[in-house]
Design a protein around this motif. Structure first.
Motif, PDB file in Angstrom:
ATOM      1  N   UNK A 106     -63.512  50.899  -8.862  1.00  0.00           N
ATOM      2  CA  UNK A 106     -64.257  51.073 -10.110  1.00  0.00           C
ATOM      3  C   UNK A 106     -64.670  49.701 -10.627  1.00  0.00           C
ATOM      4  N   UNK A 107     -65.945  49.532 -10.919  1.00  0.00           N
ATOM      5  CA  UNK A 107     -66.460  48.304 -11.531  1.00  0.00           C
ATOM      6  C   UNK A 107     -66.875  48.620 -12.957  1.00  0.00           C
ATOM      7  N   UNK A 108     -66.344  47.867 -13.917  1.00  0.00           N
ATOM      8  CA  UNK A 108     -66.689  48.046 -15.321  1.00  0.00           C
ATOM      9  C   UNK A 108     -66.283  46.796 -16.083  1.00  0.00           C
ATOM     10  N   UNK A 109     -66.907  46.593 -17.246  1.00  0.00           N
ATOM     11  CA  UNK A 109     -66.609  45.416 -18.051  1.00  0.00           C
ATOM     12  C   UNK A 109     -65.522  45.676 -19.090  1.00  0.00           C
ATOM     13  N   UNK A 110     -65.502  46.874 -19.653  1.00  0.00           N
ATOM     14  CA  UNK A 110     -64.558  47.192 -20.711  1.00  0.00           C
ATOM     15  C   UNK A 110     -63.857  48.510 -20.397  1.00  0.00           C
ATOM     16  N   UNK A 111     -62.583  48.585 -20.731  1.00  0.00           N
ATOM     17  CA  UNK A 111     -61.828  49.802 -20.428  1.00  0.00           C
ATOM     18  C   UNK A 111     -62.374  51.014 -21.177  1.00  0.00           C
ATOM     19  N   UNK A 112     -62.998  50.803 -22.324  1.00  0.00           N
ATOM     20  CA  UNK A 112     -63.592  51.915 -23.083  1.00  0.00           C
ATOM     21  C   UNK A 112     -64.703  52.580 -22.250  1.00  0.00           C
ATOM     22  N   UNK A 113     -65.502  51.775 -21.564  1.00  0.00           N
ATOM     23  CA  UNK A 113     -66.555  52.323 -20.695  1.00  0.00           C
ATOM     24  C   UNK A 113     -65.943  53.173 -19.588  1.00  0.00           C
TER      25      UNK A 113
END
Length: 86
Positions: A63-70
């Protein structure tokens, strides 16, 4: 799908998006999630809400994401799609 992604369910969600989704860029878009695969079909991708899920050979995923909320929003959408295929 909270702690680990179930490979069978993930593939069913991918198939659901391809069946019900609309053509979008290189894949299909359904319920805010885009599904596409690499050229040989061994790696599939689900993308939405700033998150990219790469699922490949031997049931490995990243999983690629900047923020855990996303990530949380993305995972909630996947869970709702899982309910549609169960």
């Amino acid at each position: 799908m909270r702690n680990e992604l179930d490979a069978k369910l993930l593939l069913k969600v991918f198939d659901l998006i391809y069946q019900k989704g609309e053509d979008f860029e290189d894949g299909k878009l359904y319920q805010g999630i885009t599904a596409f695969s690499d050229i040989d079909g061994y790696t599939i991708y689900l993308k939405g809400n700033g998150v990219l899920l790469r699922f490949g050979f031997h049931n490995t995923y990243h999983l690629d994401y900047e923020h855990s909320k996303l990530k949380d929003v993305f995972m909630s959408k996947l869970e709702s799609l899982v309910k549609e295929v169960e």
